[in-house]
Scaffold this active site. Structure first.
Site, short mmCIF file in Angstrom:
data_model
loop_
_atom_site.label_atom_id
_atom_site.label_comp_id
_atom_site.label_asym_id
_atom_site.label_seq_id
_atom_site.Cartn_x
_atom_site.Cartn_y
_atom_site.Cartn_z
N ASP A 64 26.23 6.67 7.79
CA ASP A 64 26.71 5.98 6.61
C ASP A 64 28.24 5.89 6.69
OD1 ASP A 64 26.47 4.87 3.86
OD2 ASP A 64 27.56 6.68 3.35
N THR A 98 30.07 0.24 6.40
CA THR A 98 30.57 0.03 7.76
C THR A 98 31.02 -1.42 7.95
OG1 THR A 98 29.03 1.72 8.55
CG2 THR A 98 30.03 0.29 10.20
N ASP A 394 21.69 4.58 -1.00
CA ASP A 394 22.13 3.23 -0.65
C ASP A 394 21.07 2.19 -1.02
OD1 ASP A 394 24.36 4.45 0.29
OD2 ASP A 394 24.03 4.00 2.41
#
Length: 554
Positions: A64, A98, A394
């Site tokens: 993550d 990311t 998430d």
């Protein structure tokens, strides 16, 4: 001659480090590039994980982006901006952390050549913002709205968004199983979709398939005394009292200092304390409550008292669990037991204490006052369960956003390639330096599909050429197909992502790039020569309480 002898003006403290101009800007861009190099291999379904060991020896295994950036403890002032945008993306959307870092660094990398050629940073910033506006308008036009009136179609949309969010996580092999759990969990909430109403508990042992969703509140059994085992562990429609009251006897020395003349007076003090405790317990029993929860300890006397009357009790309940039980079962937390009416008592359809793995859990289901749920994660290693929790967080955030904003686009690099093609075409009609900068921005967007290919071990050049050809021919949703090492229509393949995620990623990446480009000088103050207090002079030794120093030798 006098003008040549002017004294030097010292403005900053001696030792202050200053760097400015073009070299400073290039240095900041290079620092950001190092951050991207550290996390770029985590992107996509075939991304690798990072093992980070902090100064205390704590180990974290994750892919993550926000977690990795936080654990890296970046000290470079410009690179910290990337940490901030990754955390803001995680808080706002939940996924794409990311992606936002890679986009920001790639924008900087592409405009680095213009900085070296002497283009003013303000021209570049203006061009990047114009390109971002064009990209966001294009995303708005391309977005596909899924009608929420059809419940089955809405559920399919949410499950596909959840599976896409988990496809790059450690639990990608079980993404179908967890997608159903996550969609069920989010749809159990009320219209505001409060995140704190979804509790996540980790129980060691078992496999991922043993994870379960509890339609209510569940928390680990608290510390208890011997009489606890005599209490019933199952109730139908119980009344629940929530307390912030201590129900145990304290040692006399901890309460107050009492001066007594004989043993009878001491016994009277002890009897009064016992009477106060028993009065509290009797009032709780008279209220009709069958489940007693308290933030403060419930002692052995109270535990046995409740057990004799078939009442379940639990003390030292954590604040978070108490609040979720309060919102779910109703009632209110009482700091006194003087007036326990039915209006301030909670209730649920079923209360049960159940063994899950090596732990026992108190489970409340059928909560009518509010909608809440608890996800119980099973797994082997503690690091694995922690990463599973981050992955589920998430996906939960993505599903919440998809419910509020039902517009989706195709993932897998498809939307980035379409935006790249669109900006490249639009740049040809723009006059001046902006044409080159927006063209560079279009090239920067290709970093997402390129990195997806690199992380999967594919030939990125070959696949990107195919994607450019398809998008030029009108294949809007064509992206990288990880399974076949080719390209595919990712919208038909159900690789969907909420529009808000892409909007937020592009906006945050452009703002971070513009912020870094706007800095032309860094001034770093010197550290203090000594962190501790100044040393004591030998002449001052022995001085204290206002006494004069004693001269040595006397």
């Amino acid at each position: 001659m006098a003008s040549m002898m002017q004294p030097q003006i010292i403005l900053l403290k001696d030792g202050t480090d200053t760097s400015q101009g073009k070299p400073q800007l290039i240095s900041n861009i290079n620092a950001c590039q190092l951050i991207a190099d550290a996390i770029q291999t985590t992107l996509g379904p075939r991304g690798m994980d990072k093992l980070i060991v902090d100064s205390t020896g704590r180990t974290t295994i994750s892919n993550d982006g926000a977690t990795i950036m936080k654990r890296l403890e970046v000290v470079h002032p410009a690179a910290k901006t990337l940490v901030d945008i990754a955390q803001s993306q995680d808080a706002e959307v939940g996924d794409g952390t990311t992606t936002v870092v890679l986009l920001a660094t790639e924008f900087l990398k592409q405009v680095k050549l213009f900085i070296e050629d002497g283009v003013h940073p303000r021209v570049i910033i203006k061009s990047l913002r114009r390109g971002a506006e064009m990209a966001l308008k294009k995303i708005h036009n391309l977005a596909v709205h899924v009608k929420s009136e059809d419940a089955s179609e809405q559920r399919k949309l949410l499950e596909k968004c959840a599976m896409t969010a988990m496809s790059s996580k450690l639990i990608s092999s079980q993404k179908g199983f967890f997608a159903k759990i996550i969609v069920d969990a989010v749809t159990m909430l009320d219209d505001l979709l409060p995140l704190d109403m979804i509790g996540i508990k980790k129980v060691a042992g078992g496999g991922l398939q043993d994870s379960r969703l509890v339609a209510g509140v569940a928390f680990k059994k608290t510390f208890s005394y011997a009489g606890f085992e005599m209490q019933p562990k199952r109730y139908q429609d119980p009344k629940i009292v929530l307390l912030n009251v201590e129900l145990e006897l304290k040692a006399e020395k901890e309460n107050a200092e009492i001066r007594i003349d004989n043993v009878k007076e001491y016994q009277a003090v002890v009897d009064a304390e016992w009477k106060i405790l028993y009065d509290k317990l009797e009032r709780i029993v008279e209220s009709g409550a069958k489940v007693v929860l308290s933030k403060l300890p419930i002692g052995d006397v109270a535990t046995q008292y409740f057990a004799d009357r078939d009442i379940f009790c639990a003390g030292r309940v954590q604040e978070e669990d108490m609040k979720r039980t309060l919102k779910a079962c109703g009632g209110s937390i009482q700091t006194s037991v003087q007036d326990l009416k039915d209006e301030i008592l909670g209730t649920c359809e079923l209360f049960v204490e159940e063994q899950i793995g090596g732990d026992r859990y108190n489970i409340f289901t059928g909560c009518s006052k509010a909608k809440t749920c608890t996800i119980i994660i099973r797994g082997g290693a503690q690091q694995f369960m922690e990463e599973t929790e981050r992955s589920l967080h998430d996906a939960i955030m993505i599903v919440r956003r998809a419910i509020k904003n039902d517009s989706v686009v195709a993932g897998g690099g498809a939307i980035e390639m379409e935006l790249s093609r669109y900006l490249r075409e639009c740049s040809r009609s723009i006059y001046g330096k902006e044409q080159l900068i927006i063209g560079a921005m279009a090239m920067a967007l290709e970093i997402i599909p390129r990195q997806l290919c690199d992380n999967a071990g594919f030939d990125a050049t070959n696949i990107l050429n195919k994607l450019r050809q398809k998008h030029a021919e009108g294949g809007t949703w064509f992206g990288v197909d990880i399974n076949r090492e080719d390209i595919a229509d990712n919208f038909e393949a159900c690789v969907w992502e909420p529009v808000i995620m892409k909007n937020n990623a592009i906006t945050a990446a452009i703002e971070a790039a513009c912020l870094i480009l706007s800095v032309d000088e860094t001034i770093k103050s010197p550290k203090s020569s000594s962190d501790g207090p100044p040393p004591i002079s030998r002449d001052m030794a022995g001085r204290g309480r206002g006494r004069p120093a004693i001269p040595r030798g006397l």
